[in-house]
Design a protein around this motif. Structure first.
Motif, mmCIF file in Angstrom:
data_model
loop_
_atom_site.group_PDB
_atom_site.id
_atom_site.type_symbol
_atom_site.label_atom_id
_atom_site.label_comp_id
_atom_site.label_asym_id
_atom_site.label_seq_id
_atom_site.Cartn_x
_atom_site.Cartn_y
_atom_site.Cartn_z
ATOM 1 N N GLY A 10 34.234 39.787 32.168
ATOM 2 C CA GLY A 10 33.811 40.043 33.540
ATOM 3 C C GLY A 10 34.383 41.300 34.145
ATOM 4 N N SER A 11 35.295 41.971 33.431
ATOM 5 C CA SER A 11 35.861 43.226 33.939
ATOM 6 C C SER A 11 34.963 44.404 33.564
ATOM 7 N N PHE A 12 35.112 45.506 34.302
ATOM 8 C CA PHE A 12 34.312 46.691 33.995
ATOM 9 C C PHE A 12 34.687 47.239 32.624
ATOM 10 N N GLU A 13 35.986 47.218 32.306
ATOM 11 C CA GLU A 13 36.436 47.678 30.996
ATOM 12 C C GLU A 13 35.888 46.772 29.895
ATOM 13 N N GLY A 14 35.774 45.481 30.193
ATOM 14 C CA GLY A 14 35.203 44.550 29.225
ATOM 15 C C GLY A 14 33.742 44.853 28.945
ATOM 16 N N LEU A 15 33.005 45.193 30.003
ATOM 17 C CA LEU A 15 31.595 45.556 29.837
ATOM 18 C C LEU A 15 31.460 46.820 28.996
ATOM 19 N N LEU A 16 32.279 47.824 29.288
ATOM 20 C CA LEU A 16 32.229 49.060 28.509
ATOM 21 C C LEU A 16 32.602 48.809 27.047
ATOM 22 N N THR A 17 33.553 47.907 26.818
ATOM 23 C CA THR A 17 33.924 47.549 25.450
ATOM 24 C C THR A 17 32.732 46.931 24.724
ATOM 25 N N ALA A 18 32.016 46.039 25.404
ATOM 26 C CA ALA A 18 30.843 45.397 24.805
ATOM 27 C C ALA A 18 29.777 46.431 24.469
ATOM 28 N N ILE A 19 29.598 47.411 25.345
ATOM 29 C CA ILE A 19 28.621 48.468 25.083
ATOM 30 C C ILE A 19 29.051 49.297 23.871
ATOM 31 N N PHE A 20 30.342 49.541 23.747
ATOM 32 C CA PHE A 20 30.860 50.255 22.572
ATOM 33 C C PHE A 20 30.523 49.483 21.297
ATOM 34 N N ASN A 47 29.156 36.280 20.215
ATOM 35 C CA ASN A 47 30.295 37.090 19.784
ATOM 36 C C ASN A 47 31.178 37.355 20.994
ATOM 37 N N HIS A 48 32.393 36.832 21.003
ATOM 38 C CA HIS A 48 33.312 37.057 22.114
ATOM 39 C C HIS A 48 33.918 38.461 21.988
ATOM 40 N N ILE A 49 33.799 39.222 23.060
ATOM 41 C CA ILE A 49 34.310 40.594 23.076
ATOM 42 C C ILE A 49 35.656 40.612 23.806
ATOM 43 N N TYR A 50 36.663 41.156 23.154
ATOM 44 C CA TYR A 50 37.984 41.276 23.773
ATOM 45 C C TYR A 50 38.149 42.699 24.294
ATOM 46 N N THR A 51 38.495 42.798 25.559
ATOM 47 C CA THR A 51 38.574 44.100 26.215
ATOM 48 C C THR A 51 39.530 45.037 25.486
ATOM 49 N N ASP A 52 39.040 46.215 25.201
ATOM 50 C CA ASP A 52 39.809 47.244 24.509
ATOM 51 C C ASP A 52 39.721 48.521 25.347
ATOM 52 N N GLU A 53 40.816 48.885 25.987
ATOM 53 C CA GLU A 53 40.796 50.021 26.908
ATOM 54 C C GLU A 53 40.445 51.333 26.205
ATOM 55 N N THR A 54 40.820 51.474 24.943
ATOM 56 C CA THR A 54 40.501 52.690 24.207
ATOM 57 C C THR A 54 38.996 52.813 23.989
ATOM 58 N N ALA A 56 36.695 51.252 25.746
ATOM 59 C CA ALA A 56 36.077 51.397 27.068
ATOM 60 C C ALA A 56 36.150 52.841 27.538
ATOM 61 N N ALA A 57 37.296 53.487 27.320
ATOM 62 C CA ALA A 57 37.484 54.875 27.745
ATOM 63 C C ALA A 57 36.536 55.815 27.005
ATOM 64 N N ASP A 61 34.012 58.150 28.995
ATOM 65 C CA ASP A 61 34.044 59.606 28.823
ATOM 66 C C ASP A 61 32.651 60.150 28.495
ATOM 67 N N LYS A 62 31.905 59.392 27.716
ATOM 68 C CA LYS A 62 30.541 59.783 27.376
ATOM 69 C C LYS A 62 29.655 59.777 28.619
ATOM 70 N N LEU A 63 29.828 58.748 29.447
ATOM 71 C CA LEU A 63 29.006 58.618 30.645
ATOM 72 C C LEU A 63 29.352 59.670 31.692
ATOM 73 N N LYS A 64 30.592 60.122 31.705
ATOM 74 C CA LYS A 64 31.019 61.107 32.701
ATOM 75 C C LYS A 64 30.346 62.456 32.504
ATOM 76 N N GLN A 65 29.618 62.621 31.415
ATOM 77 C CA GLN A 65 28.800 63.821 31.243
ATOM 78 C C GLN A 65 27.671 63.838 32.275
ATOM 79 N N PHE A 66 27.384 62.662 32.825
ATOM 80 C CA PHE A 66 26.343 62.497 33.839
ATOM 81 C C PHE A 66 26.994 61.873 35.076
ATOM 82 N N PRO A 67 27.674 62.683 35.892
ATOM 83 C CA PRO A 67 28.497 62.154 37.004
ATOM 84 C C PRO A 67 27.762 61.201 37.946
ATOM 85 N N GLN A 68 26.573 61.586 38.373
ATOM 86 C CA GLN A 68 25.845 60.739 39.312
ATOM 87 C C GLN A 68 25.440 59.421 38.649
#
Length: 248
Positions: A10-20, A47-54, A56-57, A61-68
């Motif tokens: 449910g965390s934002f970092e968890g969501l980004l980890t799942a997308i990774f 599949n249970h995803i365990y949040t990984d800050e690395t 997620a980052a 970083d990839k998304l920050k290429q598109f700031p808006q």
């Protein structure tokens, strides 16, 4: 093809980890589900995803290429809507593939833009309508229950506006708050009972409420009252925050 459900915390970092994980494992038919909303499905692999800050980052970083666009991804996450993960994933896949972050002909990109507009309105209204109460300990406290999880978006505004006073804004709908100690903002978890607040208020607060009431009444011109227009600018659901409408 059998769907694969990726369950995250449910965390934002968890969501980004799942997308990774979707990209790393090349999952063609992924469905990302917040843990509290997960319902067992006999036909779907889980599949249970365990949040990984690395991890997620790396996605961030990839998304920050598109700031808006990255801002719309974060704000869409804060809507807390059950279908948010599906649209966020599809929008990210489309934008990273096409490098076009403003193609509103793509349904997922359009949906995120619409949610961002809605949460922007809620943010603006919280910044306008939040009212603080002074406690006996000289801490200023405000209670809110916004439709969307906007506390992370309004923290900077209130830190800048009330830089010389300690305050806490409590989202009692989500049981957490933002606390400012004259130096920095901290997110705090709270089990707060609003019914006990009145006993802890500074004695002057009663007079402030009475002054607000008197001012509100005295400045009103009965012949010019337009209740419909008033409610358009100050919807009823925000009245509970206003001293002149709902004093404690």
């Amino acid at each position: 093809m059998q769907a694969q459900k990726l369950i995250y915390d449910g965390s934002f970092e968890g969501l980004l980890t799942a997308i990774f994980v979707v990209y790393e494992e090349r999952i063609p038919n992924a469905e990302i589900v917040e843990e509290r909303f997960y319902e067992p499905d006999f036909f779907a692999e889980k599949n249970h995803i365990y949040t990984d800050e690395t991890k997620a980052a790396r996605v961030w970083d990839k998304l920050k290429q598109f700031p808006q666009f990255s801002a719309t991804v974060y704000r869409s996450f804060l809507t807390e809507l059950r279908e948010k993960e599906s649209y966020i994933l599809k929008a990210i896949q489309y934008v990273l593939k096409t490098k076009n972050a403003k193609d509103y002909g793509e349904p997922a990109v359009l949906k995120l833009a619409q949610w961002t507009k809605q949460i922007g309105r809620e943010k603006h209204r919280m910044e306008a309508f939040v009212r603080f109460k002074r406690t006996k300990d000289d801490l200023y406290i405000a209670l809110v229950a916004p439709d969307f999880n906007v506390l992370p978006l309004i923290a900077k505004h209130f830190k800048n506006r009330y830089a010389d006073q300690q305050f806490v804004i409590v989202d009692h709908k989500r049981n957490y708050g933002i606390y400012y100690d004259l130096k920095s903002i901290t997110f705090v978890t709270l089990d707060f009972d609003a019914n006990n607040l009145k006993d802890g208020l500074h004695e002057e607060e009663q007079y402030y409420d009475e002054m607000w009431q008197d001012y509100f009444i005295s400045t009103g011109i009965k012949s010019r009252i337009n209740k419909k227009l008033h409610q358009q600018h100050v919807p009823k659901r925000y009245w509970k925050y206003l001293n002149e409408k709902n004093p404690l």
